[in-house]
Design a protein around this motif. Structure first.
Motif, mmCIF file in Angstrom:
data_model
loop_
_atom_site.group_PDB
_atom_site.id
_atom_site.type_symbol
_atom_site.label_atom_id
_atom_site.label_comp_id
_atom_site.label_asym_id
_atom_site.label_seq_id
_atom_site.Cartn_x
_atom_site.Cartn_y
_atom_site.Cartn_z
ATOM 1 N N GLY A 50 0.629 -1.476 0.162
ATOM 2 C CA GLY A 50 -0.017 0.267 -0.140
ATOM 3 C C GLY A 50 0.783 1.436 -0.008
ATOM 4 O O GLY A 50 1.871 0.988 -0.466
ATOM 5 N N THR A 51 0.389 2.700 0.492
ATOM 6 C CA THR A 51 1.389 3.702 1.032
ATOM 7 C C THR A 51 2.468 3.270 1.917
ATOM 8 O O THR A 51 3.042 4.559 2.017
ATOM 9 C CB THR A 51 -0.060 4.318 1.328
ATOM 10 O OG1 THR A 51 -0.083 4.154 2.531
ATOM 11 C CG2 THR A 51 -1.165 4.241 0.444
ATOM 12 N N GLY A 52 2.518 2.481 2.596
ATOM 13 C CA GLY A 52 3.857 2.039 2.910
ATOM 14 C C GLY A 52 4.097 2.338 4.673
ATOM 15 O O GLY A 52 5.032 3.008 5.442
ATOM 16 N N GLY A 53 2.916 2.079 4.602
ATOM 17 C CA GLY A 53 2.861 2.878 6.299
ATOM 18 C C GLY A 53 3.287 1.598 7.575
ATOM 19 O O GLY A 53 3.782 1.873 8.445
ATOM 20 N N LEU A 54 3.368 0.244 7.113
ATOM 21 C CA LEU A 54 3.617 -0.681 7.927
ATOM 22 C C LEU A 54 5.336 -0.316 7.232
ATOM 23 O O LEU A 54 6.079 -0.764 9.014
ATOM 24 C CB LEU A 54 3.468 -1.763 7.358
ATOM 25 C CG LEU A 54 4.489 -3.649 8.249
ATOM 26 C CD1 LEU A 54 3.859 -3.070 9.403
ATOM 27 C CD2 LEU A 54 3.849 -4.708 7.785
ATOM 28 N N LEU A 55 5.781 0.005 6.279
ATOM 29 C CA LEU A 55 7.430 -0.161 6.634
ATOM 30 C C LEU A 55 7.968 1.157 7.322
ATOM 31 O O LEU A 55 8.743 1.253 8.033
ATOM 32 C CB LEU A 55 7.929 -0.047 4.885
ATOM 33 C CG LEU A 55 6.792 -0.985 3.676
ATOM 34 C CD1 LEU A 55 8.034 -1.043 2.622
ATOM 35 C CD2 LEU A 55 8.251 -2.218 4.425
ATOM 36 N N LEU A 56 7.059 2.479 7.226
ATOM 37 C CA LEU A 56 7.292 3.324 7.946
ATOM 38 C C LEU A 56 7.790 3.362 9.122
ATOM 39 O O LEU A 56 8.565 3.509 9.858
ATOM 40 C CB LEU A 56 6.586 4.706 7.656
ATOM 41 C CG LEU A 56 7.079 6.035 8.746
ATOM 42 C CD1 LEU A 56 8.409 6.647 7.281
ATOM 43 C CD2 LEU A 56 5.789 7.423 7.964
ATOM 44 N N PHE A 57 6.354 2.770 9.839
ATOM 45 C CA PHE A 57 6.279 2.395 11.560
ATOM 46 C C PHE A 57 7.432 1.012 11.399
ATOM 47 O O PHE A 57 8.357 1.627 12.348
ATOM 48 C CB PHE A 57 5.078 1.228 11.513
ATOM 49 C CG PHE A 57 5.149 0.627 12.795
ATOM 50 C CD1 PHE A 57 4.942 1.808 13.774
ATOM 51 C CD2 PHE A 57 5.472 -0.642 13.038
ATOM 52 C CE1 PHE A 57 5.000 1.108 15.160
ATOM 53 C CE2 PHE A 57 4.824 -1.256 14.380
ATOM 54 C CZ PHE A 57 4.275 -0.351 15.546
ATOM 55 N N LEU A 58 8.333 0.192 10.210
ATOM 56 C CA LEU A 58 9.085 -0.642 11.239
ATOM 57 C C LEU A 58 10.357 0.115 10.832
ATOM 58 O O LEU A 58 11.462 -0.382 11.856
ATOM 59 C CB LEU A 58 9.242 -1.695 10.232
ATOM 60 C CG LEU A 58 7.814 -2.811 10.354
ATOM 61 C CD1 LEU A 58 7.766 -4.023 9.151
ATOM 62 C CD2 LEU A 58 8.029 -3.405 11.820
ATOM 63 N N ARG A 59 10.418 1.094 10.331
ATOM 64 C CA ARG A 59 12.191 2.111 9.609
ATOM 65 C C ARG A 59 11.696 2.297 11.132
ATOM 66 O O ARG A 59 12.931 2.777 11.888
ATOM 67 C CB ARG A 59 12.029 2.866 8.537
ATOM 68 C CG ARG A 59 13.354 3.792 8.993
ATOM 69 C CD ARG A 59 13.451 4.146 7.341
ATOM 70 N NE ARG A 59 11.915 5.003 7.843
ATOM 71 C CZ ARG A 59 11.751 5.291 5.875
ATOM 72 N NH1 ARG A 59 13.096 5.334 4.871
ATOM 73 N NH2 ARG A 59 11.183 6.986 6.453
ATOM 74 N N GLN A 60 10.642 3.426 11.666
ATOM 75 C CA GLN A 60 10.813 3.898 13.245
ATOM 76 C C GLN A 60 11.538 3.370 14.044
ATOM 77 O O GLN A 60 12.127 3.994 15.027
ATOM 78 C CB GLN A 60 9.997 4.401 12.984
ATOM 79 C CG GLN A 60 9.298 5.747 11.847
ATOM 80 C CD GLN A 60 8.266 6.439 12.247
ATOM 81 O OE1 GLN A 60 7.539 5.569 13.056
ATOM 82 N NE2 GLN A 60 8.039 7.413 11.617
ATOM 83 N N MET A 61 11.263 2.393 14.218
ATOM 84 C CA MET A 61 11.743 1.108 14.762
ATOM 85 C C MET A 61 13.164 0.151 15.170
ATOM 86 O O MET A 61 13.278 -0.879 16.169
ATOM 87 C CB MET A 61 9.954 0.094 14.888
ATOM 88 C CG MET A 61 9.441 0.121 15.862
ATOM 89 S SD MET A 61 8.063 -1.639 16.128
ATOM 90 C CE MET A 61 8.983 -1.694 17.318
ATOM 91 N N GLY A 62 13.610 0.130 14.380
ATOM 92 C CA GLY A 62 14.548 0.347 13.671
ATOM 93 C C GLY A 62 14.707 -0.473 13.035
ATOM 94 O O GLY A 62 16.312 -1.167 12.977
ATOM 95 N N TYR A 63 14.255 -1.295 12.581
ATOM 96 C CA TYR A 63 14.573 -2.692 11.326
ATOM 97 C C TYR A 63 15.038 -1.466 9.639
ATOM 98 O O TYR A 63 14.918 -1.084 9.712
ATOM 99 C CB TYR A 63 13.277 -2.896 11.203
ATOM 100 C CG TYR A 63 12.440 -3.929 11.953
ATOM 101 C CD1 TYR A 63 13.205 -5.265 12.931
ATOM 102 C CD2 TYR A 63 11.615 -3.481 12.666
ATOM 103 C CE1 TYR A 63 12.587 -6.096 13.657
ATOM 104 C CE2 TYR A 63 11.037 -3.604 14.289
ATOM 105 C CZ TYR A 63 11.376 -5.613 14.156
ATOM 106 O OH TYR A 63 11.120 -6.318 15.617
#
Length: 253
Positions: A50-63
């Motif tokens: 989708g628009t990347g919300g999960l990827l952004l969330f995981l990036r913010q968590m350090g993945y």
């Protein structure tokens, strides 16, 4: 949902705030923590991101090793606005996309609902083939026909699932369910009542399918906070529930 630019625009604006998206992202993070502990460098693919919300969330968590694919040009453009590593890929063609690349984790949330069996089985098999040994497939899915309403029409959902569907679909693709639960159990009654009322209005002609609106809208701050608190408490107190509008699964090879 491909072709519905207005829905992607709403998702892009709201998925970092709306209680439902926030909790789904938390469920994915919890599944990663249970499988890999504090490790943050495993390779993760969000298939149908989708628009990347999960990827952004995981990036913010350090993945650190994140990748996304989606079959919507609108969605991919939103991801690029967020500087996320996302490629345009029709999921029907996943078997041909970078066929030698495998992942520790593949997430495929609320995607299977757009596929009938003839196309869904090859997709699940292609996802399974991309998992490394010991890897996991995380998948959230629309559940139970009783929850079908205007949201399904607005975003083009063609089916809803129960657990027995995946007991049939997963083994031929080489996957085994490790854990699963329905969720929004505590909110099931109000959600069902709203969805059944929507269906009645459609049957009576008070609304038309063309007027259907999705559930992607931000309620008042107090209500959004309360709903998020309810589903968080449900996950903490009820590790597995028998009913709900979504079915969350973790699968392995």
């Amino acid at each position: 949902m491909i072709g519905r630019s207005e829905e992607y625009e709403k998702m892009f604006r709201l998925e970092g705030q709306l209680w439902w998206y926030r909790h789904l992202h938390e469920r994915v993070a919890d599944a990663l923590l249970r499988q890999f502990g504090k490790k943050r460098d495993m390779s993760i693919l969000d298939a149908g991101c989708g628009t990347g919300g999960l990827l952004l969330f995981l990036r913010q968590m350090g993945y650190t090793r994140l990748r996304g694919i989606d079959g919507s040009t609108d969605a991919v453009a939103c991801c690029h606005d967020r500087e996320l590593p996302v490629s345009f890929v029709n999921l029907n063609d996943l078997a041909d996309f970078e066929p030698t690349v495998t992942y520790d984790v593949i997430v495929c949330n609320d995607v299977f609902c757009y596929f009938l069996d003839a196309d869904l089985l090859p997709l699940i098999a292609a996802l399974a083939n991309r998992l490394k040994p010991g890897g996991i497939l995380i998948s959230n899915n629309n559940a139970f026909r009783a929850f079908r309403g205007e949201h399904d029409l607005a975003v083009g959902i063609v089916r809803r699932f129960v657990l027995s569907d995946f007991e049939r679909l997963l083994p031929p693709c080489g996957l085994k369910r490790q854990s699963s639960t329905y969720w929004s159990f505590v909110l099931s009654l109000p959600i069902v009542l709203v969805r059944q009322w929507q269906q009645l209005q459609l049957k009576l002609g008070w609304h038309t399918p063309a007027e259907a609106m999705s559930d992607v809208y931000l309620p008042s701050p107090w209500l959004n906070k309360m709903l998020l608190g309810i589903v968080r408490a449900e996950q903490k107190l009820l590790t597995r529930t028998p009913f709900g509008s979504s079915l969350f699964m973790v699968c392995g090879k």
